[in-house]
Scaffold this motif. Structure first.
Motif, short mmCIF file in Angstrom:
data_model
loop_
_atom_site.label_atom_id
_atom_site.label_comp_id
_atom_site.label_asym_id
_atom_site.label_seq_id
_atom_site.Cartn_x
_atom_site.Cartn_y
_atom_site.Cartn_z
N ALA A 154 0.87 -1.20 0.04
CA ALA A 154 -0.02 -0.02 -0.16
C ALA A 154 0.83 1.13 0.11
N CYS A 155 0.21 2.34 -0.48
CA CYS A 155 1.36 3.54 -0.72
C CYS A 155 1.00 4.24 0.74
N THR A 156 0.00 4.06 1.50
CA THR A 156 -0.33 4.70 2.75
C THR A 156 0.86 4.76 3.77
N GLY A 157 1.74 3.53 3.77
CA GLY A 157 2.59 3.44 4.74
C GLY A 157 3.53 4.58 4.76
N CYS A 158 3.93 5.03 3.44
CA CYS A 158 4.95 6.14 3.34
C CYS A 158 4.29 7.52 3.23
N HIS A 159 3.09 7.47 2.25
CA HIS A 159 2.57 8.79 1.79
C HIS A 159 1.31 9.14 2.52
N SER A 160 0.92 8.16 3.74
CA SER A 160 -0.19 8.64 4.47
C SER A 160 -1.39 8.57 3.75
N PRO A 161 -2.41 7.95 4.53
CA PRO A 161 -3.82 7.77 3.86
C PRO A 161 -4.37 8.70 3.22
N ALA A 179 -1.57 13.66 -12.52
CA ALA A 179 -1.57 12.07 -12.81
C ALA A 179 -0.58 11.80 -13.84
N GLU A 180 -0.24 12.83 -14.86
CA GLU A 180 0.65 12.30 -16.06
C GLU A 180 2.09 12.11 -15.23
N TYR A 181 2.26 13.20 -14.35
CA TYR A 181 3.59 12.85 -13.79
C TYR A 181 3.88 11.84 -12.89
N ILE A 182 2.89 11.60 -12.00
CA ILE A 182 2.70 10.31 -11.02
C ILE A 182 3.03 9.08 -12.01
N GLU A 183 2.25 8.99 -12.96
CA GLU A 183 2.34 7.89 -13.83
C GLU A 183 3.66 7.63 -14.60
N LYS A 184 4.15 8.81 -14.94
CA LYS A 184 5.61 8.69 -15.47
C LYS A 184 6.72 8.12 -14.72
N GLN A 185 6.56 8.75 -13.34
CA GLN A 185 7.61 8.25 -12.23
C GLN A 185 7.44 6.85 -11.87
N LEU A 186 5.96 6.36 -11.84
CA LEU A 186 6.11 4.75 -11.64
C LEU A 186 6.55 3.95 -12.61
N HIS A 187 6.28 4.71 -13.83
CA HIS A 187 6.81 3.53 -14.85
C HIS A 187 8.26 3.73 -14.90
N ILE A 202 13.35 1.57 -2.25
CA ILE A 202 11.98 1.58 -1.73
C ILE A 202 10.87 1.56 -2.99
N MET A 203 11.07 2.78 -3.58
CA MET A 203 10.22 2.85 -4.73
C MET A 203 10.17 1.76 -5.97
N ARG A 204 11.52 1.36 -6.20
CA ARG A 204 11.38 0.42 -7.35
C ARG A 204 11.00 -0.86 -6.72
N LEU A 205 11.14 -1.31 -5.52
CA LEU A 205 10.63 -2.47 -5.07
C LEU A 205 8.87 -2.49 -4.96
N ALA A 206 8.42 -1.30 -4.57
CA ALA A 206 6.99 -1.00 -4.56
C ALA A 206 6.36 -0.94 -5.99
N ALA A 207 7.25 -0.49 -6.96
CA ALA A 207 6.63 -0.44 -8.33
C ALA A 207 6.45 -1.50 -9.18
N LYS A 216 -1.97 3.57 -14.04
CA LYS A 216 -2.80 4.66 -14.60
C LYS A 216 -3.96 4.92 -13.69
N ALA A 217 -4.60 3.85 -13.01
CA ALA A 217 -5.62 4.09 -12.06
C ALA A 217 -5.15 4.71 -10.91
N LEU A 218 -3.95 4.28 -10.58
CA LEU A 218 -3.28 4.78 -9.13
C LEU A 218 -3.06 6.32 -9.46
N ALA A 219 -2.35 6.64 -10.74
CA ALA A 219 -2.10 7.83 -10.64
C ALA A 219 -3.24 9.03 -10.82
N ASN A 220 -4.27 8.33 -11.55
CA ASN A 220 -5.61 9.27 -11.60
C ASN A 220 -6.31 9.41 -10.25
N TYR A 221 -6.18 8.33 -9.41
CA TYR A 221 -6.74 8.71 -7.93
C TYR A 221 -6.01 9.45 -7.20
N ILE A 222 -4.66 9.36 -7.31
CA ILE A 222 -3.73 10.32 -6.41
C ILE A 222 -3.84 11.79 -6.83
#
Length: 226
Positions: A154-161, A179-187, A202-207, A216-222
């Motif tokens: 879950a993302c909440t552990g580091c980035h809060s609920p 959303a476009e930036y979040i999506e680009k960074q996750l990729h 941390i992020m490489r293991l999470a992603a 795409k859905a995560l970036a849009n929600y964020i």
């Protein structure tokens, strides 16, 4: 077991990041030095277009680390560029001539600003099974619970609920970002193209196990999280 290991790695990464980056900037001085950043990121850190990320309110420690990493990459040469700092070609030369105190002041200035909410969109995505699902529901579920079947934490552990991050630990605010930036960074993290998330990766293991529809859905929600 896998979930517990990921949680432990995230906690260890937070401690390492807290210890490795110090910030003692002057926000007022940073405002006077921010012209170099304002052209792309806006005077208050809210860039007018998703071509450039919003940097307002990301957290002083996180912003400072990114500035130092970007400057280090820009100053590296030859083969060293592949293993030094954070590669952002659009930032080439932008931090040249700035001292570390300048970077600290800029970090303090932009950390004190308020990020404007981008907002989420009503949309659907096709998951790997071929089923069409609501993107907001999938994004919310991934952000809050991860995906235990594939080992996505879950993302909440580091980035809060609420997506405000954890400034003392150096984890940035996500809620409201484009959303476009979040999506680009996750990729980029998933592909190993962005590697400045520390030795714990941390992020490489999470992603690494996120699917394209989940990203795409995560970036849009964020983008609408606040």
């Amino acid at each position: 077991m896998k979930k517990h290991v990921l949680s432990l790695l995230l906690a260890m990464g937070a401690a390492a990041l807290t210890q490795s980056v110090s910030a003692a900037g002057d926000a007022s001085a940073g405002a006077d030095k921010s012209a170099v950043c304002a052209a792309c990121h806006g005077a208050d850190g809210n860039s007018p277009a998703p071509t450039f990320p919003k940097i307002a309110g990301l957290g002083e420690k996180y912003i400072l680390k990114q500035l130092r990493d970007i400057q280090a990459w820009d100053q590296a040469s030859g083969d060293d560029k592949a293993t030094t700092g954070r590669a952002i070609p659009e930032m080439t030369g932008q931090l040249s001539g700035l001292s570390d105190q300048d970077l600290q002041d800029l970090a303090a200035h932009y950390a004190a600003q308020t990020m404007q909410l981008t907002g989420s969109k009503e949309m659907t995505v096709k998951i790997n099974s071929g089923e069409i699902v609501d993107a907001l529901a999938l994004g919310q579920r991934t952000f809050r619970a991860g995906n235990q079947e594939t080992g996505v934490p879950a993302c909440t552990g580091c980035h809060s609920p609420t997506g405000v991050g954890n400034a003392p630990a150096g984890y940035p605010r996500l809620g409201g970002q484009y959303a476009e930036y979040i999506e680009k960074q996750l990729h980029a993290f998933r592909a190993g193209e962005r590697t400045n998330d520390g030795d714990q990766m941390i992020m490489r293991l999470a992603a690494k196990n996120l699917s394209d529809p989940e990203i795409k859905a995560l970036a849009n929600y964020i983008a609408g999280l606040h």
